[in-house]
Design an enzyme around this catalytic site. Sequence first.
Site, mmCIF file in Angstrom:
data_model
loop_
_atom_site.group_PDB
_atom_site.id
_atom_site.type_symbol
_atom_site.label_atom_id
_atom_site.label_comp_id
_atom_site.label_asym_id
_atom_site.label_seq_id
_atom_site.Cartn_x
_atom_site.Cartn_y
_atom_site.Cartn_z
ATOM 1 N N ASP A 289 9.292 -8.382 6.518
ATOM 2 C CA ASP A 289 10.059 -7.156 6.679
ATOM 3 C C ASP A 289 9.747 -6.589 8.062
ATOM 4 O O ASP A 289 8.594 -6.614 8.496
ATOM 5 C CB ASP A 289 9.646 -6.117 5.635
ATOM 6 C CG ASP A 289 10.136 -6.453 4.234
ATOM 7 O OD1 ASP A 289 10.749 -7.522 4.050
ATOM 8 O OD2 ASP A 289 9.911 -5.633 3.330
ATOM 9 N N HIS B 127 5.286 -14.506 5.580
ATOM 10 C CA HIS B 127 5.602 -15.675 4.773
ATOM 11 C C HIS B 127 6.225 -16.776 5.630
ATOM 12 O O HIS B 127 6.647 -16.537 6.761
ATOM 13 C CB HIS B 127 6.550 -15.286 3.641
ATOM 14 C CG HIS B 127 5.939 -14.340 2.642
ATOM 15 N ND1 HIS B 127 5.756 -14.670 1.319
ATOM 16 C CD2 HIS B 127 5.451 -13.078 2.781
ATOM 17 C CE1 HIS B 127 5.200 -13.658 0.679
ATOM 18 N NE2 HIS B 127 4.999 -12.664 1.555
ATOM 19 N N SER C 11 1.610 -5.218 13.002
ATOM 20 C CA SER C 11 1.910 -5.532 14.384
ATOM 21 C C SER C 11 3.173 -6.351 14.490
ATOM 22 O O SER C 11 4.238 -5.909 14.083
ATOM 23 C CB SER C 11 0.725 -6.253 15.023
ATOM 24 O OG SER C 11 0.971 -6.460 16.391
#
Length: 284
Positions: A88, A145, A249
């Site tokens: 995300d 991921h 980050s």
Amino acid sequence: MDSLFILLQHLVPQQLLSRAVGALARARHPRWLKNWVIRRFVNRFRVDLSEAEEPNPEAYATFNDFFTRPLREGARPLADADIVCPADGRISQIGDIAEHSIFQAKGRSYSTWSLLGGDEGWAERFRNGSFATIYLSPRDYHRVHMPLAGKLLASRYIPGELFSVNAVTAGGVEHLFARNERLVCYFDTEAGPMAMVLVGAMIVAGIETVWEGQVAPPPRRILHRDFSVAPAPVALGKGEEMGRFKLGSTVILLFPEGAMAWDERYAAGTPTRLGESLAALSPR
């Protein structure tokens, strides 16, 4: 104000501040303080806990546990795509690598060689390739991921500075992503070699991988690990977790020339959501 912010980035003790925040983020007591900090964070950044496996903010033992919270089952279904978004966040920049030059922002660029810690052999594999820089804001889910299935070949921890990573610093700090502390993970994939670079930042108190646990911060020297001859190979499927940030980050993806094509809807500023379509493999 932007110039003042960047000046302060140079003046503050980046490592000391970040490690001190890391110690606080690991603290379990006093519980009232831990709970107060988490609730303030949720309100300040409008964190959506309805997607979390544990929606009660006071149920987390530490701030780190809250920050790296897992999502509930089915919250991020994988798109029917060759390559999916690994996190995300929001696209900082995306496009082609010009020889060895990666665009940062506002006319600033950095080299694949510097990003990868001076590894010329690996840098050459991404010459004229493709890159995507994805920024994770404080409100985002902070586990990273796999964009496609891959076998881990090597990793390289590179010590560095800890500038904040955002639009202001990207436009004002030369070679930002090649200066900050980072972990480079190389995978063998259907697209060929792929690099996933997890970039640290101010008050990012740790970077973890699923196969090794916390990697940063270790001793302040380059650490290279060869996994190609490991007795138990690390192989991860598309969408599987590969790592996480303790405070967030940026993730940078690198692919070889002609290996894939980014989805046309992505540009600087486009939101990303884990599991959504990101790119298609090129015909072979």
